[in-house]
Scaffold this active site. Sequence first.
Site, short mmCIF file in Angstrom:
data_model
loop_
_atom_site.label_atom_id
_atom_site.label_comp_id
_atom_site.label_asym_id
_atom_site.label_seq_id
_atom_site.Cartn_x
_atom_site.Cartn_y
_atom_site.Cartn_z
N ASP A 128 0.86 -1.20 0.00
CA ASP A 128 0.00 0.00 0.00
C ASP A 128 0.89 1.25 0.00
O ASP A 128 0.83 2.05 0.90
CB ASP A 128 -0.95 0.00 1.21
N ASP B 39 8.00 3.32 2.77
CA ASP B 39 8.67 2.09 3.16
C ASP B 39 8.27 0.93 2.25
O ASP B 39 9.09 0.05 1.98
CB ASP B 39 8.44 1.76 4.63
N ASP B 40 7.02 0.93 1.76
CA ASP B 40 6.64 -0.07 0.75
C ASP B 40 7.48 0.08 -0.51
O ASP B 40 7.88 -0.89 -1.14
CB ASP B 40 5.17 0.08 0.35
N ASN C 97 -2.30 2.92 3.41
CA ASN C 97 -1.76 4.26 3.62
C ASN C 97 -2.62 5.31 2.93
O ASN C 97 -2.76 6.43 3.42
CB ASN C 97 -0.32 4.35 3.09
N THR D 13 2.63 -6.09 3.15
CA THR D 13 3.18 -4.98 3.92
C THR D 13 2.15 -3.88 4.14
O THR D 13 2.50 -2.74 4.43
CB THR D 13 4.43 -4.40 3.23
N ASN E 257 1.19 1.91 16.99
CA ASN E 257 1.48 3.27 16.55
C ASN E 257 0.21 4.01 16.11
O ASN E 257 0.19 5.24 16.10
CB ASN E 257 2.52 3.30 15.42
N GLU F 50 -1.01 -1.54 15.84
CA GLU F 50 -0.23 -1.04 14.71
C GLU F 50 -1.17 -0.78 13.53
O GLU F 50 -2.19 -1.45 13.38
CB GLU F 50 0.85 -2.07 14.35
N PHE F 51 -0.82 0.18 12.67
CA PHE F 51 -1.74 0.65 11.64
C PHE F 51 -2.22 -0.45 10.70
O PHE F 51 -3.42 -0.58 10.43
CB PHE F 51 -1.11 1.78 10.81
N ASN F 52 -1.32 -1.26 10.14
CA ASN F 52 -1.74 -2.26 9.15
C ASN F 52 -2.77 -3.23 9.72
O ASN F 52 -3.68 -3.67 9.01
CB ASN F 52 -0.53 -3.06 8.64
N HIS G 157 10.00 0.24 7.73
CA HIS G 157 9.25 -0.92 8.21
C HIS G 157 9.19 -2.07 7.20
O HIS G 157 9.59 -3.20 7.48
CB HIS G 157 7.80 -0.52 8.53
N ASP G 158 8.63 -1.78 6.03
CA ASP G 158 8.20 -2.85 5.13
C ASP G 158 9.36 -3.63 4.51
O ASP G 158 9.23 -4.83 4.23
CB ASP G 158 7.31 -2.28 4.03
#
Length: 316
Positions: free
Chosen positions: A10, A14-15, A39, A130, A164, A170-172, A245-246
């Site tokens: 998404d 970082d993706d 995102n 991710t 976060n 966490e968002f995902n 992150h990803d």
Amino acid sequence: MPKKIILDVDPGHDDAIAILLAQGNPDIELAAITSVAGNQILEKTTYNAQRVATLVGATDIPIAAGAKYPLMREQITDGEVVAGSVHGVSGLDGPELPEPAMDLDPRHAAELIVDLVMAGEQDEYTLVPTGPLTNIVLAMRLEPKIVDRVKEVVLMGGAYTQGNATPAAEFNILADPEAAAAVFAAEWQVTMVGLDLTHQAVATPEIKERIRAIGTPISRVVVEWLDFFGANYDSVWKMPYPPIHDACAVARVINPSVVQVKEAFIAVETQGKWTYGETVTDFLGSYGLPFNNLAATTLDFDAFWDLIIDAIKQVS
């Protein structure tokens, strides 16, 4: 032989670096890219995935758009969770990127995932999501047998300490907790590469200098991504250097020793008033339930960034 992965994204800065790493590492065969709303809305994340794939030369693989909305909950995006979008209005603000050099695959992302996995050999494909896990659970529903055929699922999401998007989540995972719950509960190997691990993967000034010294158009784009993402990350999360992150999930597939893990029982909370979307992680066996999955704990910082920098050189 290179490890075949399907990267479900998404983008997101970082993706974008995860796509670059998968394309630029010789131990990975990037078999497909699928997009999901996360995102940003699906139209933006899909367009971003196409532009990044074009930038890094991944123009000969299928790219398919997936889920526009979560399974059950109201849709959230990056900008709605934090006080201002970390990734910008487009989902990938910063340097100008090329227009897509490929058409979208006509299949839904879930169909593409199923078609590749079911046509392949046993344990041929690793799924690397991710973003929110909606596409993965839709593929499971479309063809339940993929659970038995996929080698493993290595996902970026969750945390075993704190979130976060909320103190717990966490968002995902919060973006589609019901999908995440189904993915973690399925009878396949899931490795959770969560915030506890990814917050170790920060782009320090020294790292940015190493990337800048490569001196190619793509290395300059990566530095600009890090500058934009880093400034927003610092303003929102008070972290001076941005965590990538990803890309950590891709690094785990490339070389498991870069991302160390521990066995755990992991489940996603879908009922809690304050804990909705939490990845409840039991390392001690407190619940008396099998350690069904793996949680990433420790990053080899130098080895991780060596992988990223080598991939930038490879695609430049």
